[in-house]
Design an enzyme around this catalytic site. Structure first.
Site, mmCIF file in Angstrom:
data_model
loop_
_atom_site.group_PDB
_atom_site.id
_atom_site.type_symbol
_atom_site.label_atom_id
_atom_site.label_comp_id
_atom_site.label_asym_id
_atom_site.label_seq_id
_atom_site.Cartn_x
_atom_site.Cartn_y
_atom_site.Cartn_z
ATOM 1 N N LYS A 128 -41.855 -28.522 20.809
ATOM 2 C CA LYS A 128 -42.087 -29.264 19.563
ATOM 3 C C LYS A 128 -42.245 -28.320 18.375
ATOM 4 O O LYS A 128 -41.877 -28.682 17.261
ATOM 5 C CB LYS A 128 -43.297 -30.192 19.701
ATOM 6 C CG LYS A 128 -43.002 -31.366 20.628
ATOM 7 C CD LYS A 128 -43.652 -32.662 20.201
ATOM 8 C CE LYS A 128 -43.098 -33.805 21.034
ATOM 9 N NZ LYS A 128 -43.702 -35.088 20.848
ATOM 10 N N LYS A 210 -34.206 -34.132 27.319
ATOM 11 C CA LYS A 210 -34.749 -35.426 27.745
ATOM 12 C C LYS A 210 -34.557 -36.494 26.662
ATOM 13 O O LYS A 210 -34.518 -36.174 25.468
ATOM 14 C CB LYS A 210 -36.233 -35.293 28.163
ATOM 15 C CG LYS A 210 -37.233 -35.514 27.074
ATOM 16 C CD LYS A 210 -38.653 -35.743 27.586
ATOM 17 C CE LYS A 210 -39.508 -36.083 26.382
ATOM 18 N NZ LYS A 210 -40.738 -36.720 26.569
ATOM 19 N N LYS A 213 -37.895 -40.776 22.020
ATOM 20 C CA LYS A 213 -37.864 -41.792 20.967
ATOM 21 C C LYS A 213 -37.866 -41.182 19.571
ATOM 22 O O LYS A 213 -37.524 -41.845 18.607
ATOM 23 C CB LYS A 213 -39.019 -42.790 21.137
ATOM 24 C CG LYS A 213 -40.414 -42.224 20.971
ATOM 25 C CD LYS A 213 -41.449 -43.330 21.077
ATOM 26 C CE LYS A 213 -42.381 -43.158 22.245
ATOM 27 N NZ LYS A 213 -43.235 -41.964 22.208
HETATM 28 P P1 ATP Z 1 -41.744 -38.266 21.504
HETATM 29 O O1 ATP Z 1 -40.263 -38.364 21.400
HETATM 30 O O2 ATP Z 1 -42.446 -38.778 20.304
HETATM 31 O O3 ATP Z 1 -42.226 -36.927 21.942
HETATM 32 P P2 ATP Z 1 -41.490 -39.530 24.035
HETATM 33 O O4 ATP Z 1 -40.423 -40.549 23.922
HETATM 34 O O5 ATP Z 1 -41.188 -38.264 24.714
HETATM 35 O O6 ATP Z 1 -42.151 -39.263 22.631
HETATM 36 P P3 ATP Z 1 -44.186 -40.031 24.952
HETATM 37 O O7 ATP Z 1 -44.975 -40.966 24.139
HETATM 38 O O8 ATP Z 1 -44.452 -38.600 24.723
HETATM 39 O O9 ATP Z 1 -42.654 -40.320 24.762
HETATM 40 O O10 ATP Z 1 -44.299 -40.357 26.484
HETATM 41 C C1 ATP Z 1 -44.822 -41.527 27.044
HETATM 42 C C2 ATP Z 1 -44.548 -41.597 28.523
HETATM 43 O O11 ATP Z 1 -43.160 -41.776 28.759
HETATM 44 C C3 ATP Z 1 -44.945 -40.349 29.301
HETATM 45 O O12 ATP Z 1 -45.469 -40.729 30.550
HETATM 46 C C4 ATP Z 1 -43.668 -39.613 29.462
HETATM 47 O O13 ATP Z 1 -43.672 -38.773 30.592
HETATM 48 C C5 ATP Z 1 -42.692 -40.752 29.645
HETATM 49 N N1 ATP Z 1 -41.362 -40.371 29.195
HETATM 50 C C6 ATP Z 1 -40.978 -40.103 27.927
HETATM 51 N N2 ATP Z 1 -39.685 -39.786 27.869
HETATM 52 C C7 ATP Z 1 -39.219 -39.851 29.141
HETATM 53 C C8 ATP Z 1 -37.945 -39.621 29.739
HETATM 54 N N3 ATP Z 1 -36.915 -39.274 29.012
HETATM 55 N N4 ATP Z 1 -37.831 -39.783 31.079
HETATM 56 C C9 ATP Z 1 -38.893 -40.155 31.827
HETATM 57 N N5 ATP Z 1 -40.129 -40.383 31.325
HETATM 58 C C10 ATP Z 1 -40.303 -40.228 30.000
#
Ligand code: ATP
Ligand code: LTN
Length: 347
Positions: A128, A210, A213
């Site tokens: 990040k 990965k 969002k």
């Molecule tokens: P950001 O993009 O703002 O970092 P994010 O989409 O990665 O957010 P988080 O809020 O950080 O989402 O994660 C919430 C949950 O969703 C966590 O348990 C995380 O491990 C899971 N998660 C997020 N993205 C993925 C993915 N691509 N595959 C599997 N699990 C995910």
């Protein structure tokens, strides 16, 4: 907490035999297919067998610059998505992190039991900060401490998260063990609950990254609320490779990812998928993946729209959840304050 009260709570837990689950998602955008398969789907499955506490972690989202009106809207949306995906507010505690001040309070305490070196090794911080070079703030660095506070406040036994959060669960365990080692048993040392399939859903445009969002490119992710047309379009455009037969393989990140998604929704394994799409090419496969995903998400979207049209219902849930969560959190915090030697005034 008074000894008597603590004893009663312990007895009650032993009678119901239920362990506690805590998890959270940041309202940093609209939740994605990655959030659904990596986290939410498991949350729903676990709610009948555990005491579940699910949080919208808005304080964590602040580590990346947010537009205030959007952050507020995303918090409502996240709560509505939780419920639309099947989380039952009568079975679980659902709340918003900033409504329970104990998270920030315990986070400060725990930061004094977390080493600079440990935090420096976190890959999420490295990723990040590389992405937000103009805003490498201290919150981004101490993010795992706040996450440890979230989990430890509720004496959670299990934390269902996606694979990317493994390191954060590990540091939470280290912090809990360190604290318990100094002051005696205070925190339950939690374990991660990480699904085997759908562990890490990858970006549709850069499948070596990965799905996230907060990606700038909306074609990189499927939002849980995307229309059928948008879902089909994004899958049709998904980046794959120059081959044409649907097979899992080294260096085929795009196809591997689509196969994983298809498998999560149909229950078919790799060899079944390969047999099914034998001689049919990537185009047909992408359409099939789009269809199973769109079919599964359609009822979620309908329920979500109903929930979002009734803000006062969502606010009622936030309020009820915050009260229940604050009660549990206050007991842990007061125990911590006593153990570390803070003076306490009686009411
Ligand atoms: P950001 O993009 O703002 O970092 P994010 O989409 O990665 O957010 P988080 O809020 O950080 O989402 O994660 C919430 C949950 O969703 C966590 O348990 C995380 O491990 C899971 N998660 C997020 N993205 C993925 C993915 N691509 N595959 C599997 N699990 C995910
Ligand atoms: N860091 C998590 C979100 C999160 C979380 C938590 C997950 C914040 N606090 C407590 C589980 C338990 C993430 O998925 N990025």
């Amino acid at each position: 907490m008074k000894d008597q009260e603590q004893k009663e709570q312990k007895e009650q837990k032993e009678q119901t035999g239920r362990q506690t689950i805590f998890s959270g998602i940041q309202p940093s955008g609209i939740l994605t297919l990655g959030n659904y398969l990596g986290a939410l789907k498991n949350w729903v499955m676990l709610q009948d067998s555990y005491d579940c506490i699910y949080c919208v972690v808005d304080m964590h989202a602040l580590t990346v610059r947010q537009v205030p009106a959007e952050l507020r809207r995303h918090a409502y949306e996240a709560l509505a998505v939780y419920i639309a995906c099947g989380i039952d507010p009568d079975k679980c505690i659902l709340f918003v992190q900033s409504h329970v001040p104990a998270h920030a309070e315990l986070s400060w305490i725990l930061s004094c039991y977390t080493m600079f070196g440990e935090l420096s090794r976190m890959t999420q911080f490295k990723d990040k900060s590389a992405k937000n070079t103009d805003n490498i703030n201290a919150g981004l660095f101490t993010y795992p401490v706040l996450m440890a506070a979230d989990i430890l406040l509720y004496q959670a036994n299990l934390v269902p998260v996606g694979d990317d959060q493994r390191q954060h669960i590990e540091i939470t365990r280290d912090i809990a063990e360190r604290f318990n080692g100094i002051y005696g048993p205070t925190f339950t040392v939690p374990e991660g609950y990480i699904p085997t399939t759908g562990m890490r859903i990858m970006s549709l445009t850069e499948p070596e990254k990965k799905m996230s969002k907060s990606d700038d490119n909306i074609n990189a992710y499927i939002s849980i609320l995307d229309s059928r047309d948008a879902i089909m379009r994004k899958f049709r455009r998904a980046v794959t490779d120059s081959e044409s037969s649907v097979r899992r393989g080294e260096g085929k990140d795009g196809i591997n990812n689509l196969m994983k998604i298809y498998s999560c929704f149909t229950g078919k394994d790799d060899s079944e998928i390969e047999a099914l799409f034998e001689g049919r090419g990537y185009g047909e496969f992408k359409t099939a993946v789009g269809e199973v995903v769109a079919d599964a998400l359609a009822p979620v979207k309908t329920r979500y729209d109903e929930l979002m049209s009734d803000k006062s219902y969502l606010e009622g849930i936030m309020k009820r959840g915050a009260e229940s969560a604050a009660g549990i959190a206050a007991r842990t915090l007061s125990r911590v304050y006593r153990k570390i030697g803070f003076t306490q005034i009686k009411n």
